[in-house]
Design a protein around this motif. Sequence first.
Motif, mmCIF file in Angstrom:
data_model
loop_
_atom_site.group_PDB
_atom_site.id
_atom_site.type_symbol
_atom_site.label_atom_id
_atom_site.label_comp_id
_atom_site.label_asym_id
_atom_site.label_seq_id
_atom_site.Cartn_x
_atom_site.Cartn_y
_atom_site.Cartn_z
ATOM 1 N N ASP A 94 -21.294 -3.948 46.940
ATOM 2 C CA ASP A 94 -22.700 -4.237 47.218
ATOM 3 C C ASP A 94 -22.856 -5.217 48.366
ATOM 4 O OD1 ASP A 94 -23.449 -2.588 45.164
ATOM 5 O OD2 ASP A 94 -23.726 -4.198 43.709
ATOM 6 N N GLY A 95 -23.768 -4.917 49.237
ATOM 7 C CA GLY A 95 -24.104 -5.822 50.327
ATOM 8 C C GLY A 95 -23.314 -5.610 51.598
ATOM 9 N N MET A 96 -22.173 -4.962 51.544
ATOM 10 C CA MET A 96 -21.359 -4.814 52.753
ATOM 11 C C MET A 96 -21.913 -3.770 53.713
ATOM 12 S SD MET A 96 -19.156 -7.184 52.899
ATOM 13 C CE MET A 96 -18.222 -6.637 54.311
ATOM 14 N N LYS A 97 -22.566 -2.730 53.212
ATOM 15 C CA LYS A 97 -23.094 -1.705 54.121
ATOM 16 C C LYS A 97 -24.075 -2.282 55.128
ATOM 17 C CE LYS A 97 -22.316 2.332 51.284
ATOM 18 N NZ LYS A 97 -22.897 3.435 50.538
ATOM 19 N N PRO A 98 -25.061 -3.089 54.702
ATOM 20 C CA PRO A 98 -25.968 -3.647 55.705
ATOM 21 C C PRO A 98 -25.262 -4.569 56.703
ATOM 22 C CG PRO A 98 -26.917 -3.877 53.518
ATOM 23 C CD PRO A 98 -25.505 -3.391 53.347
ATOM 24 N N LEU A 99 -24.281 -5.336 56.238
ATOM 25 C CA LEU A 99 -23.523 -6.195 57.155
ATOM 26 C C LEU A 99 -22.741 -5.358 58.165
ATOM 27 C CD1 LEU A 99 -22.001 -9.140 55.077
ATOM 28 C CD2 LEU A 99 -23.600 -9.300 56.978
ATOM 29 N N VAL A 113 -30.039 -4.479 68.308
ATOM 30 C CA VAL A 113 -30.130 -5.127 67.000
ATOM 31 C C VAL A 113 -31.585 -5.540 66.795
ATOM 32 C CG1 VAL A 113 -29.433 -7.111 65.611
ATOM 33 C CG2 VAL A 113 -27.751 -5.951 67.038
ATOM 34 N N THR A 114 -32.120 -5.256 65.606
ATOM 35 C CA THR A 114 -33.535 -5.520 65.334
ATOM 36 C C THR A 114 -33.714 -6.473 64.155
ATOM 37 O OG1 THR A 114 -33.756 -3.690 63.759
ATOM 38 C CG2 THR A 114 -34.091 -3.171 66.118
ATOM 39 N N GLU A 115 -34.939 -6.932 64.016
ATOM 40 C CA GLU A 115 -35.294 -7.739 62.854
ATOM 41 C C GLU A 115 -35.104 -6.937 61.574
ATOM 42 O OE1 GLU A 115 -39.064 -9.786 63.096
ATOM 43 O OE2 GLU A 115 -38.718 -10.201 65.231
ATOM 44 N N ALA A 116 -35.331 -5.635 61.641
ATOM 45 C CA ALA A 116 -35.142 -4.780 60.465
ATOM 46 C C ALA A 116 -33.667 -4.765 60.040
ATOM 47 C CB ALA A 116 -35.631 -3.361 60.752
ATOM 48 N N ASP A 117 -32.764 -4.798 61.006
ATOM 49 C CA ASP A 117 -31.335 -4.854 60.675
ATOM 50 C C ASP A 117 -31.021 -6.147 59.925
ATOM 51 O OD1 ASP A 117 -30.790 -2.408 62.031
ATOM 52 O OD2 ASP A 117 -30.601 -3.493 63.933
ATOM 53 N N ALA A 118 -31.564 -7.254 60.407
ATOM 54 C CA ALA A 118 -31.362 -8.547 59.744
ATOM 55 C C ALA A 118 -32.036 -8.565 58.374
ATOM 56 C CB ALA A 118 -31.881 -9.682 60.618
ATOM 57 N N ALA A 119 -33.218 -7.968 58.280
ATOM 58 C CA ALA A 119 -33.938 -7.922 57.002
ATOM 59 C C ALA A 119 -33.148 -7.134 55.961
ATOM 60 C CB ALA A 119 -35.331 -7.329 57.196
ATOM 61 N N ALA A 120 -32.468 -6.071 56.382
ATOM 62 C CA ALA A 120 -31.654 -5.285 55.449
ATOM 63 C C ALA A 120 -30.496 -6.121 54.912
ATOM 64 C CB ALA A 120 -31.133 -4.021 56.132
ATOM 65 N N VAL A 121 -29.915 -6.960 55.757
ATOM 66 C CA VAL A 121 -28.832 -7.851 55.313
ATOM 67 C C VAL A 121 -29.381 -8.845 54.289
ATOM 68 C CG1 VAL A 121 -27.212 -9.648 56.062
ATOM 69 C CG2 VAL A 121 -27.483 -7.552 57.438
ATOM 70 N N ALA A 122 -30.537 -9.417 54.584
ATOM 71 C CA ALA A 122 -31.154 -10.374 53.656
ATOM 72 C C ALA A 122 -31.526 -9.687 52.336
ATOM 73 C CB ALA A 122 -32.386 -11.006 54.296
ATOM 74 N N ALA A 123 -32.038 -8.470 52.412
ATOM 75 C CA ALA A 123 -32.416 -7.735 51.198
ATOM 76 C C ALA A 123 -31.199 -7.428 50.331
ATOM 77 C CB ALA A 123 -33.138 -6.443 51.567
ATOM 78 N N ALA A 124 -30.025 -7.376 50.945
ATOM 79 C CA ALA A 124 -28.793 -7.131 50.190
ATOM 80 C C ALA A 124 -28.257 -8.407 49.542
ATOM 81 C CB ALA A 124 -27.731 -6.525 51.106
ATOM 82 N N TRP A 126 -27.654 -11.485 51.227
ATOM 83 C CA TRP A 126 -26.947 -12.416 52.112
ATOM 84 C C TRP A 126 -27.924 -13.391 52.745
ATOM 85 C CZ3 TRP A 126 -21.975 -12.203 51.404
ATOM 86 C CH2 TRP A 126 -21.340 -10.997 51.104
ATOM 87 N N ASP A 127 -27.498 -14.639 52.883
ATOM 88 C CA ASP A 127 -28.338 -15.624 53.562
ATOM 89 C C ASP A 127 -28.010 -15.639 55.062
ATOM 90 O OD1 ASP A 127 -25.940 -17.078 53.795
ATOM 91 O OD2 ASP A 127 -26.557 -18.646 52.408
ATOM 92 N N ASP A 128 -28.745 -16.476 55.799
ATOM 93 C CA ASP A 128 -28.548 -16.545 57.246
ATOM 94 C C ASP A 128 -27.128 -16.960 57.617
ATOM 95 O OD1 ASP A 128 -31.127 -15.737 57.767
ATOM 96 O OD2 ASP A 128 -31.840 -17.720 58.383
ATOM 97 N N ARG A 129 -26.528 -17.833 56.849
ATOM 98 C CA ARG A 129 -25.171 -18.272 57.150
ATOM 99 C C ARG A 129 -24.181 -17.113 57.063
ATOM 100 N NH1 ARG A 129 -21.398 -22.701 57.124
ATOM 101 N NH2 ARG A 129 -19.528 -21.638 57.857
ATOM 102 N N ALA A 130 -24.331 -16.278 56.042
ATOM 103 C CA ALA A 130 -23.442 -15.126 55.902
ATOM 104 C C ALA A 130 -23.612 -14.169 57.081
ATOM 105 C CB ALA A 130 -23.690 -14.408 54.579
#
Length: 179
Positions: A94-99, A113-124, A126-130
């Motif tokens: 879990d979570g690795m696909k968006p990363l 790279v878009t905000e949507a790409d970052a939002a998908a990581v957050a939705a999985a 992960w925090d900003d540091r990750a």
Amino acid sequence: MSHLSSLPPATTLLDAFRAFPEPVAPLLGLHETVMRGDSALTPGQRELIAAYVSGLNDCGYCHGVHAATARAFGVDEDVLAAALADLDSAPLEDGMKPLLHYVGVLTRSPSRVTEADAAAVAAAGWDDRALYDAILVCALFNFMNRVVEGVGIRADEAYAEVSGQRLHDVGYVGLSEVI
């Protein structure tokens, strides 16, 4: 085959480091910080990202070494191959696909790279540091893939396995003792 006439034809990265030692200590220190320092990402996950980025770049040397290192940290060897073949259907934790999607876009076409790409990581989860740590791994291995390919470094599977186990056992700063 090395593209540098001062290096042996079957040169390794360690050979290049020995021949041109000035940047080695800071470069290995950066690797140690990015790949083994404090992070929400485990060393195995970071090695998976390194191998994935290197696979996308078709850098056989880095892909082989870091796939072996990821395996040494317990990453299933079939997961990486599946992610490179089809990320959406790969059996990733879990979570690795968006990363991996994020670093894939960053590798192939950084300006896309878009905000949507970052939002998908957050939705999985992960925090900003990750995400920042994944970005650093991606950037580091895009850099290293160009160094390796520019020098003309190649290695067979046996070398990749030995090198991957060594990275697992001694980390990146431990390579200083090998050099």
